[in-house]
Design a protein around this motif. Structure first.
Motif, PDB file in Angstrom:
ATOM      1  N   ARG A   1      11.230  84.069  33.057  1.00  0.00           N
ATOM      2  CA  ARG A   1      10.613  82.847  33.143  1.00  0.00           C
ATOM      3  C   ARG A   1      10.932  82.480  35.359  1.00  0.00           C
TER       4      ARG A   1
ATOM      5  N   ASP B   1      10.534  82.179  38.198  1.00  0.00           N
ATOM      6  CA  ASP B   1       8.846  81.414  39.417  1.00  0.00           C
ATOM      7  C   ASP B   1       8.553  82.601  40.653  1.00  0.00           C
ATOM      8  N   ARG B   2      10.287  82.510  41.041  1.00  0.00           N
ATOM      9  CA  ARG B   2      10.036  83.918  42.791  1.00  0.00           C
ATOM     10  C   ARG B   2      10.567  85.547  41.964  1.00  0.00           C
TER      11      ARG B   2
ATOM     12  N   THR C   1      13.717  75.678  40.482  1.00  0.00           N
ATOM     13  CA  THR C   1      12.877  76.705  41.066  1.00  0.00           C
ATOM     14  C   THR C   1      13.965  77.943  40.323  1.00  0.00           C
TER      15      THR C   1
ATOM     16  N   THR D   1       5.894  88.015  33.960  1.00  0.00           N
ATOM     17  CA  THR D   1       6.639  86.767  35.016  1.00  0.00           C
ATOM     18  C   THR D   1       4.969  85.533  34.145  1.00  0.00           C
TER      19      THR D   1
ATOM     20  N   ALA E   1       3.581  83.921  39.219  1.00  0.00           N
ATOM     21  CA  ALA E   1       4.603  83.502  39.864  1.00  0.00           C
ATOM     22  C   ALA E   1       4.967  84.523  40.741  1.00  0.00           C
ATOM     23  N   HIS E   2       5.096  83.734  42.670  1.00  0.00           N
ATOM     24  CA  HIS E   2       5.258  84.708  43.677  1.00  0.00           C
ATOM     25  C   HIS E   2       6.274  85.964  43.491  1.00  0.00           C
TER      26      HIS E   2
END
Length: 337
Positions: A125, A127-128, A165, A209, A213-214
């Motif tokens: 889940r 994001d980064r 985030t 991911t 995602a970053h």
């Protein structure tokens, strides 16, 4: 006749011939030859530590992550028992820590120096995501030090991340790192073998991911060489090189990556004294080339303040804060070096 004079000045002694200037090659050759002899003999004195073969896992999906973590923890527990039976209490203890229920092992191989990939946070889940790539002298025997760096980064990311985030850190001990005092640390050979493994990990993370995602590679010491050798066309957003002895590339552009390339070195890092050159020597190419924090390399240089070679992930440090900002995509907040 009078006594002979004793105060007649003697002609000046001829000036000594100028000594030939010592080049970096003359300085570098003796320690390389010594290491080539001593290090293999020292390593041969310790037999390989027995451990089970890595768990055979099917195709990893986000839903399959808990099962993969459990299988790899079980492998670590078996490796701990085998190391204890072998009489290696230190390795047994290191394996036992990794076998704890709180650990999330994406992969584990307890054989020899050992390999492990550990996840901090909810990877499916996130994001980064930051991937930590370690440098020399990192193995299962020293894994606790590497884990502390990953945990410090995860804590800093969680504190700085905006509400909503999600962050994750992947501690990737996915290659056999060189010893700090060894010929291998002065060439790209070990990194060339590691690069396909890192590329495979990035592909796996993209599948595990959320879409887009970053993803950042945070590379330390010899790990910067691994990241550089894997960088061409790699699907990552940022590559940060800290405490780098060089990457084997002359410029950031030569990495052929679409990612932003960052670099930092603390003022107390001994790696500043490593010669940033390359030369053919003893049937191989020795040296890792341009200093990544130099203007000639062309990276985005950020502040690492007074960090020593092992201090880039120290809680509260300028280096750690900037690595967290890079991972979070807050590039305008990164303090420049």
């Amino acid at each position: 006749m009078g006594r002979p004079r004793t105060d007649v000045p003697r002609p000046p002694a001829p000036a000594p011939a100028p000594r030939p200037r010592r080049t970096w090659r003359r300085l570098l050759l003796p320690p390389l030859l010594t290491a080539a002899i001593v290090v293999p003999l020292a390593g041969a004195a310790r037999p390989d530590i027995p451990a089970p073969a890595p768990a055979v896992l099917g195709r990893l999906t986000p839903a399959a992550l808990p099962s993969a973590y459990e299988a790899n923890r079980a492998d670590a527990a078996r490796a701990a028992r085998m190391a204890a039976a072998h009489g290696d209490a230190h390795r047994a203890g290191a394996d036992r820590v990794l076998a704890a229920r709180s650990r999330r092992l994406l992969s584990f191989d307890g054989r020899g120096p050992g390999l492990a990939t550990e996840v901090l946070g909810d990877l499916a889940r996130a994001d980064r995501v930051a991937v930590l790539v370690p440098g020399s002298d990192t193995s299962l025997d020293t894994y606790a030090r590497f884990h502390r760096a990953a945990a410090a980064l995860y804590a800093d990311l969680a504190r700085r991340a905006p509400t909503g985030t999600r962050v994750a850190v992947v501690a990737w001990l996915g290659y056999r790192t060189p010893e700090t005092v060894s010929p291998a640390v002065a060439t790209t050979d070990r990194a060339d073998r590691a690069a396909p493994r890192l590329r495979a990990l990035v592909r796996q993370l993209r599948a595990l991911t959320p879409a887009r995602a970053h993803l950042s590679l945070l590379c330390h010491s010899y790990g910067t060489v691994v990241c550089a050798r894997a960088a061409a066309g790699l699907d990552v957003d940022d590559i940060a090189l800290v405490g780098s002895p060089g990457t084997g590339a002359d410029t950031a552009a030569a990495l052929r990556t679409p990612a932003r390339v960052w670099a930092a070195r603390g003022s107390d890092d001994w790696v500043a004294h490593v010669p940033h050159v390359r030369a053919d020597l003893l049937f191989t190419t020795v040296g890792l080339g341009t200093d990544p924090v130099s203007p000639a390399f062309g990276a985005r240089v950020f502040d690492a303040a007074g960090a020593g070679h092992s201090g880039y992930f120290r809680p509260g440090s300028a280096a750690l804060a900037n690595l967290a900002r890079i991972t979070l995509g807050r590039t305008a907040e990164v303090s420049r070096g």
